[in-house]
Motif scaffolding. Structure first.
Motif, PDB file in Angstrom:
ATOM      1  N   ARG A 135      52.770 -39.268 -33.441  1.00 47.14           N
ATOM      2  CA  ARG A 135      52.747 -40.686 -33.050  1.00 47.14           C
ATOM      3  C   ARG A 135      52.030 -41.526 -34.097  1.00 47.14           C
ATOM      4  N   LYS A 136      50.911 -41.013 -34.604  1.00 47.91           N
ATOM      5  CA  LYS A 136      50.131 -41.749 -35.605  1.00 47.91           C
ATOM      6  C   LYS A 136      50.931 -41.940 -36.894  1.00 47.91           C
ATOM      7  N   ARG A 137      51.677 -40.901 -37.285  1.00 46.29           N
ATOM      8  CA  ARG A 137      52.437 -40.942 -38.538  1.00 46.29           C
ATOM      9  C   ARG A 137      53.834 -41.529 -38.378  1.00 46.29           C
ATOM     10  N   GLY A 138      54.277 -41.709 -37.143  1.00 50.08           N
ATOM     11  CA  GLY A 138      55.623 -42.210 -36.916  1.00 50.08           C
ATOM     12  C   GLY A 138      56.707 -41.158 -37.104  1.00 50.08           C
ATOM     13  N   THR A 139      56.343 -39.896 -36.969  1.00 47.73           N
ATOM     14  CA  THR A 139      57.299 -38.797 -37.118  1.00 47.73           C
ATOM     15  C   THR A 139      58.224 -38.754 -35.907  1.00 47.73           C
ATOM     16  N   GLU A 140      59.512 -38.621 -36.159  1.00 47.11           N
ATOM     17  CA  GLU A 140      60.486 -38.554 -35.069  1.00 47.11           C
ATOM     18  C   GLU A 140      60.419 -37.188 -34.394  1.00 47.11           C
ATOM     19  N   THR A 141      60.339 -37.196 -33.067  1.00 45.02           N
ATOM     20  CA  THR A 141      60.306 -35.959 -32.288  1.00 45.02           C
ATOM     21  C   THR A 141      61.294 -36.071 -31.128  1.00 45.02           C
ATOM     22  N   LEU A 142      61.643 -34.930 -30.587  1.00 46.05           N
ATOM     23  CA  LEU A 142      62.447 -34.857 -29.367  1.00 46.05           C
ATOM     24  C   LEU A 142      61.684 -34.032 -28.341  1.00 46.05           C
ATOM     25  N   ALA A 143      61.432 -34.604 -27.196  1.00 43.65           N
ATOM     26  CA  ALA A 143      60.851 -33.907 -26.042  1.00 43.65           C
ATOM     27  C   ALA A 143      59.480 -33.287 -26.292  1.00 43.65           C
ATOM     28  N   LEU A 144      58.729 -33.793 -27.243  1.00 43.51           N
ATOM     29  CA  LEU A 144      57.390 -33.247 -27.476  1.00 43.51           C
ATOM     30  C   LEU A 144      56.447 -33.535 -26.302  1.00 43.51           C
TER      31      LEU A 144
END
Length: 122
Positions: free
Chosen positions: A62-71
């Motif tokens: 979230r801090k880095r803006g990394t795309e995730t799915l269902a984390l």
């Protein structure tokens, strides 16, 4: 990898184990069927330990803006498992842009949770 891993891979190839545990399962199944690499590591880890690790990864993503799915839902599932031992596997998309972490029952009979993280180019 244990001998039961062959059975896990066979089941995953048929997409039978990747259901609707989380919203990342469909993308993980597509990555696997699209020629992605798959591994299940030896041994198991306490689910509470993994819940803490993946909660920290969620905060960093979230801090880095990394795309995730269902984390977030994967962290919730791991937290609710309490004292359960979990095996870990990973599917890498064929273009290596996504890594999908799979969390299995200790006997590798079921996928308990799945999350995806878009890999950042360095």
């Amino acid at each position: 990898m244990h001998s039961s891993v062959a059975a896990v891979l066979s089941q995953l190839n048929s997409a039978g184990m990747l259901g609707d545990q989380t919203t990342a399962c469909e993308a993980a199944r597509a990555a696997l069927l699209g020629g992605g690499d798959f591994v299940v590591w030896d041994g198991s880890v306490p689910s509470q330990q993994l819940a803490g690790i993946y909660a920290a990864r969620l905060r960093r993503a979230r801090k880095r803006g990394t795309e995730t799915l269902a984390l977030p839902s994967t962290v919730d599932i791991l937290t609710r498992l309490e004292a359960t031992q979990v095996r870990i596997g990973c599917i890498f998309s064929s273009d290596r842009t996504w890594a999908f972490m799979l969390f299995f029952a200790d006997d590798a009979s079921a996928v308990l949770a799945c999350t995806g993280v878009r890999r950042v180019e360095r």
